[in-house]
Design a protein around this motif. Structure first.
Motif, PDB file in Angstrom:
ATOM      1  N   GLU A 169       0.843  -1.178   0.003  1.00 50.17           N
ATOM      2  CA  GLU A 169      -0.012  -0.057  -0.081  1.00 50.17           C
ATOM      3  C   GLU A 169       0.936   1.292   0.003  1.00 50.17           C
ATOM      4  N   ASN A 170       2.018   1.085  -0.052  1.00 50.65           N
ATOM      5  CA  ASN A 170       2.961   2.378   0.035  1.00 50.65           C
ATOM      6  C   ASN A 170       3.626   2.826  -1.517  1.00 50.65           C
ATOM      7  N   VAL A 171       3.191   2.321  -2.572  1.00 51.23           N
ATOM      8  CA  VAL A 171       3.724   2.557  -3.906  1.00 51.23           C
ATOM      9  C   VAL A 171       2.690   3.090  -4.712  1.00 51.23           C
ATOM     10  N   LEU A 172       3.027   3.830  -5.836  1.00 48.01           N
ATOM     11  CA  LEU A 172       2.166   4.418  -6.617  1.00 48.01           C
ATOM     12  C   LEU A 172       1.632   3.364  -7.694  1.00 48.01           C
ATOM     13  N   PHE A 173       2.462   2.376  -8.141  1.00 46.57           N
ATOM     14  CA  PHE A 173       2.062   1.535  -8.917  1.00 46.57           C
ATOM     15  C   PHE A 173       3.167   0.206  -8.743  1.00 46.57           C
ATOM     16  N   VAL A 174       2.737  -0.980  -9.329  1.00 44.55           N
ATOM     17  CA  VAL A 174       3.496  -2.180  -9.281  1.00 44.55           C
ATOM     18  C   VAL A 174       3.638  -3.027 -10.480  1.00 44.55           C
ATOM     19  N   ASP A 175       4.798  -3.110 -11.278  1.00 42.00           N
ATOM     20  CA  ASP A 175       4.853  -3.635 -12.426  1.00 42.00           C
ATOM     21  C   ASP A 175       5.451  -5.269 -12.116  1.00 42.00           C
ATOM     22  N   GLU A 176       4.395  -6.135 -12.556  1.00 42.76           N
ATOM     23  CA  GLU A 176       4.749  -7.484 -12.555  1.00 42.76           C
ATOM     24  C   GLU A 176       4.841  -8.019 -13.779  1.00 42.76           C
ATOM     25  N   GLY A 177       5.224  -7.148 -14.693  1.00 47.49           N
ATOM     26  CA  GLY A 177       5.450  -7.905 -16.267  1.00 47.49           C
ATOM     27  C   GLY A 177       4.040  -7.885 -16.899  1.00 47.49           C
ATOM     28  N   SER A 178       3.456  -8.961 -16.697  1.00 49.48           N
ATOM     29  CA  SER A 178       2.144  -9.358 -17.486  1.00 49.48           C
ATOM     30  C   SER A 178       0.900  -8.554 -16.718  1.00 49.48           C
ATOM     31  N   VAL A 179       1.100  -8.329 -15.634  1.00 51.01           N
ATOM     32  CA  VAL A 179       0.095  -7.807 -14.514  1.00 51.01           C
ATOM     33  C   VAL A 179       0.617  -6.492 -14.102  1.00 51.01           C
ATOM     34  N   LEU A 180      -0.042  -5.441 -13.951  1.00 51.30           N
ATOM     35  CA  LEU A 180       0.406  -4.192 -13.372  1.00 51.30           C
ATOM     36  C   LEU A 180      -1.023  -3.603 -12.662  1.00 51.30           C
ATOM     37  N   THR A 181      -0.465  -2.971 -11.453  1.00 50.31           N
ATOM     38  CA  THR A 181      -1.613  -2.290 -10.723  1.00 50.31           C
ATOM     39  C   THR A 181      -1.174  -0.997 -10.408  1.00 50.31           C
ATOM     40  N   SER A 182      -2.115  -0.046 -10.058  1.00 52.38           N
ATOM     41  CA  SER A 182      -1.712   1.287  -9.589  1.00 52.38           C
ATOM     42  C   SER A 182      -2.755   1.725  -8.465  1.00 52.38           C
ATOM     43  N   ALA A 183      -2.204   2.745  -7.652  1.00 52.71           N
ATOM     44  CA  ALA A 183      -3.129   3.108  -6.295  1.00 52.71           C
ATOM     45  C   ALA A 183      -4.201   3.929  -6.868  1.00 52.71           C
ATOM     46  N   GLY A 184      -4.297   4.972  -6.209  1.00 51.97           N
ATOM     47  CA  GLY A 184      -5.493   5.878  -6.281  1.00 51.97           C
ATOM     48  C   GLY A 184      -5.546   6.559  -7.639  1.00 51.97           C
ATOM     49  N   ALA A 185      -6.544   6.851  -8.239  1.00 52.12           N
ATOM     50  CA  ALA A 185      -6.957   7.514  -9.636  1.00 52.12           C
ATOM     51  C   ALA A 185      -5.660   8.225 -10.125  1.00 52.12           C
ATOM     52  N   ALA A 186      -5.201   9.277  -9.766  1.00 53.21           N
ATOM     53  CA  ALA A 186      -3.975  10.028 -10.438  1.00 53.21           C
ATOM     54  C   ALA A 186      -2.827   9.262 -10.610  1.00 53.21           C
ATOM     55  N   SER A 187      -2.629   8.119  -9.813  1.00 52.52           N
ATOM     56  CA  SER A 187      -1.599   7.006 -10.126  1.00 52.52           C
ATOM     57  C   SER A 187      -1.676   6.349 -11.363  1.00 52.52           C
ATOM     58  N   GLY A 188      -3.018   6.408 -11.878  1.00 52.05           N
ATOM     59  CA  GLY A 188      -3.142   5.558 -13.235  1.00 52.05           C
ATOM     60  C   GLY A 188      -2.324   6.320 -14.157  1.00 52.05           C
ATOM     61  N   ILE A 189      -2.110   7.839 -14.090  1.00 53.00           N
ATOM     62  CA  ILE A 189      -1.274   8.681 -15.048  1.00 53.00           C
ATOM     63  C   ILE A 189       0.084   8.063 -14.953  1.00 53.00           C
ATOM     64  N   ASP A 190       0.400   7.865 -13.650  1.00 54.35           N
ATOM     65  CA  ASP A 190       1.915   7.327 -13.570  1.00 54.35           C
ATOM     66  C   ASP A 190       2.138   5.829 -13.982  1.00 54.35           C
ATOM     67  N   LEU A 191       1.110   5.289 -14.033  1.00 53.57           N
ATOM     68  CA  LEU A 191       1.155   3.778 -14.592  1.00 53.57           C
ATOM     69  C   LEU A 191       1.335   3.956 -16.162  1.00 53.57           C
ATOM     70  N   CYS A 192       0.286   4.783 -16.845  1.00 54.57           N
ATOM     71  CA  CYS A 192       0.275   4.792 -18.116  1.00 54.57           C
ATOM     72  C   CYS A 192       1.581   5.270 -18.640  1.00 54.57           C
ATOM     73  N   LEU A 193       2.270   6.401 -17.854  1.00 57.21           N
ATOM     74  CA  LEU A 193       3.352   7.001 -18.344  1.00 57.21           C
ATOM     75  C   LEU A 193       4.588   5.803 -18.081  1.00 57.21           C
ATOM     76  N   HIS A 194       4.559   5.104 -17.080  1.00 55.31           N
ATOM     77  CA  HIS A 194       5.374   4.026 -16.878  1.00 55.31           C
ATOM     78  C   HIS A 194       5.243   3.037 -18.456  1.00 55.31           C
ATOM     79  N   ILE A 195       4.159   2.796 -18.469  1.00 53.67           N
ATOM     80  CA  ILE A 195       3.860   1.674 -19.740  1.00 53.67           C
ATOM     81  C   ILE A 195       4.469   2.304 -20.883  1.00 53.67           C
ATOM     82  N   LEU A 196       4.401   3.513 -21.093  1.00 54.83           N
ATOM     83  CA  LEU A 196       4.743   4.493 -22.530  1.00 54.83           C
ATOM     84  C   LEU A 196       6.191   4.363 -22.257  1.00 54.83           C
ATOM     85  N   ARG A 197       6.968   4.575 -21.161  1.00 53.92           N
ATOM     86  CA  ARG A 197       8.333   4.505 -21.102  1.00 53.92           C
ATOM     87  C   ARG A 197       8.981   3.212 -21.558  1.00 53.92           C
TER      88      ARG A 197
END
Length: 318
Positions: A145-173
């Motif tokens: 519960e202390n991170v903005l997102f987790v990348d486990e390769g084929s499955v990824l999760t993110s925290a509250g709504a705005a962290s969805g932006i962080d996750l999307c930018l991570h995928i773009l990177r």
């Protein structure tokens, strides 16, 4: 150079879906030259889906969109700790994953991914308000519960709504490189890489008076990556002792100050490799890493590849 092939993104809207969670991947991955993705918004079936927060959605596509998708986003939805999504939705997610699609949850969408069993034995996160509920409902999931997102390769999760932006930018990177991610971040008026975890947003009984001061120090450091940066210099800028700075910085970002500086230098090097013709030695000097050998060592350690291989992968026209 022929245009990059379009990657297919499905945004799966479940009952009670949160509007911001739905909108983030739909907007980030909208097809344009710099972001070669095609988005389809879908539901358990085509038609009207009752959303959360007073909004509903008319979706054109049903679960067949998951058969088409390379990435499936599951936005957060209301009352995720009550009932699992319909069995047909769970089965479609499992089938998409088995076919090779990545599954990415925003906020409470993690509950839908957990219902598939694909998060069992893996790290995952969700909105801090629901983290304990997810851990209780799915004890095999390693909830962080202390991170903005987790990348486990084929499955990824993110925290509250705005962290969805962080996750999307991570995928773009990951898909297109730092330059494309930073370009999209500027378009969204968002931070290209937000350091820190969601623990900073959990209500506290004592005000956190150093948060803005440390953020200013990070910005100050980012403008001086080519210069020597020491723990003492960073602490002096933040007007605290090095010991206090180290402890609080790690709490805010998950990294020690010098680990954070190193990652920031590698990220700037990544963009220079993508967008310039400078040699490895020059880039190493520009970002404060001194020598090409030093840059290669840290590149391999942090990214698992070499600067030359990274340049071949992400430089347009090669």
């Amino acid at each position: 150079m022929p245009p990059s092939p379009l990657r297919h993104v499905a945004v799966l809207v479940l009952e009670g879906a949160k509007p911001l969670d739905v909108g983030i991947p739909a907007q980030v991955f909208t097809t344009r030259a710099s972001v070669p993705y095609e988005v389809r918004v879908c539901g358990a079936a085509p038609g009207l889906v009752t959303g959360g927060d007073g909004l509903s959605y008319y979706v054109e596509h049903g679960l067949e969109a998951l058969e088409w998708a390379d990435i499936v986003f599951v936005p957060g939805y209301r009352f995720p700790d009550r009932d699992d999504p319909p069995r047909a939705v769970v089965d479609a997610l499992i089938a998409a994953h088995a076919r090779g699609a990545r599954l990415a949850a925003i906020s409470t969408g993690a509950f839908a991914l957990a219902a598939t069993g694909l998060l069992d034995g893996r790290r995952a996160t969700t909105h801090w308000h629901y983290a304990r509920a997810l851990a209780a409902k799915r004890p095999l999931v390693q909830v962080d519960e202390n991170v903005l997102f987790v990348d486990e390769g084929s499955v990824l999760t993110s925290a509250g709504a705005a962290s969805g932006i962080d996750l999307c930018l991570h995928i773009l990177r990951s898909d297109l490189g730092v330059a494309a991610s930073n370009h999209t971040a500027r378009r969204l008026v968002a931070a290209p890489y937000r350091s820190g975890g969601q623990a900073q947003y959990v209500p506290r009984s004592v005000p956190e008076v150093l948060g803005e001061r440390f953020a200013a120090t990070r910005e100050w450091a980012l403008r001086r990556l080519g210069e020597p940066l020491t723990l003492e210099a960073l602490a002096r800028h933040a007007a605290v002792s090095p010991r206090t700075f180290s402890r609080r910085f790690a709490e805010d970002t998950g990294y020690t100050p010098m680990q954070w500086v190193m990652r920031a230098r590698v990220d700037v090097a990544r963009e220079l490799l993508e967008r310039s013709e400078r040699g490895i030695e020059q880039i190493a000097a520009d970002v404060g890493l001194g020598t090409g050998a030093n840059l290669r060592m840290h590149f391999q350690r942090i990214l698992g590849t070499s600067p030359s291989e990274y340049r071949r992968t992400f430089t347009r026209g090669e």
